[in-house]
Design a protein around this motif. Sequence first.
Motif, PDB file in Angstrom:
ATOM      1  N   ARG A   1       1.012   4.244  -2.672  1.00 14.91           N
ATOM      2  CA  ARG A   1       0.679   5.554  -2.458  1.00 14.91           C
ATOM      3  C   ARG A   1       1.994   6.508  -3.195  1.00 14.91           C
TER       4      ARG A   1
ATOM      5  N   ALA B   1       0.642   7.307  -6.419  1.00 14.60           N
ATOM      6  CA  ALA B   1      -0.650   7.911  -6.385  1.00 14.60           C
ATOM      7  C   ALA B   1      -0.724   9.117  -5.630  1.00 14.60           C
TER       8      ALA B   1
ATOM      9  N   VAL C   1      -5.124   5.600   0.045  1.00 16.35           N
ATOM     10  CA  VAL C   1      -4.271   4.331  -0.446  1.00 16.35           C
ATOM     11  C   VAL C   1      -3.798   3.670   0.844  1.00 16.35           C
ATOM     12  N   THR C   2      -3.409   4.308   1.710  1.00 14.96           N
ATOM     13  CA  THR C   2      -2.756   3.578   3.088  1.00 14.96           C
ATOM     14  C   THR C   2      -3.888   3.615   4.237  1.00 14.96           C
TER      15      THR C   2
ATOM     16  N   LEU D   1      -8.579  -1.378   0.119  1.00 13.29           N
ATOM     17  CA  LEU D   1      -8.159  -0.812  -1.088  1.00 13.29           C
ATOM     18  C   LEU D   1      -8.232  -1.931  -2.099  1.00 13.29           C
TER      19      LEU D   1
ATOM     20  N   ALA E   1     -11.526   3.051  -2.624  1.00 17.03           N
ATOM     21  CA  ALA E   1     -10.977   3.088  -1.565  1.00 17.03           C
ATOM     22  C   ALA E   1     -12.230   2.902  -0.373  1.00 17.03           C
TER      23      ALA E   1
ATOM     24  N   ARG F   1       0.927  -1.189   0.045  1.00 18.06           N
ATOM     25  CA  ARG F   1       0.123  -0.046   0.197  1.00 18.06           C
ATOM     26  C   ARG F   1       0.972   1.115  -0.155  1.00 18.06           C
TER      27      ARG F   1
END
Length: 199
Positions: free
Chosen positions: A61, A64, A70-71, A76, A174, A57
């Motif tokens: 990220r 991204a 994302v985290t 996700l 997400a 993740r």
Amino acid sequence: MDVMSAVQNRRAAKSFDPQHQMSAETRRVLLENAALAPSAYNIQHWRVVDVQDIELRKSIREVAWGQAQVTDASLLLVLCADLEAWQERPQRYWATAPQPVQDFLLPKLDEYYRGKPEVARDEAMRSLGILGMTLMLLAQDLGYDSCPMDGFDYAAVARLIRLPAHYAIGYMVAIGKGQDNAWERNRLPLQDWLIKNHF
């Protein structure tokens, strides 16, 4: 929650509670029901990568735009499409249909897709769009927030998740417990986008 309420209450959450953990049962209910979404020829082109590894993740990220969803989201999902799903044991897509229906659809499927990679891709992406919206509405019904995401380096994410050559990434979703960050909704009035009969 009824569907109308889920549609009205769903927002694209930009930050999530990173401490919240989604239960395995909720994850199962969400994903199994999302799989009831319609798809072209019932092919169910979707291949969904559930990114659970925190280091992966973090790597995603980085490509991204550093987006925290994302985290920090509880879930996700990278929504991918198998562009060759139409020819992978296609009889299984209509196994419960009457035999005359199967006899009609199998040759039509081949005729529709063979030699037309752009058609296969377009159909798969449409199916991913339906799946993603179904996921987000189900998440809302289950008390979760969501965010569809396409702000990332597709090629880099493909490498990170080891995407097979005949697959394509549609976008990510997400899902988690959103924090108070939704802006006031701004939608164009109906007359700006509804066209009657023709342009």
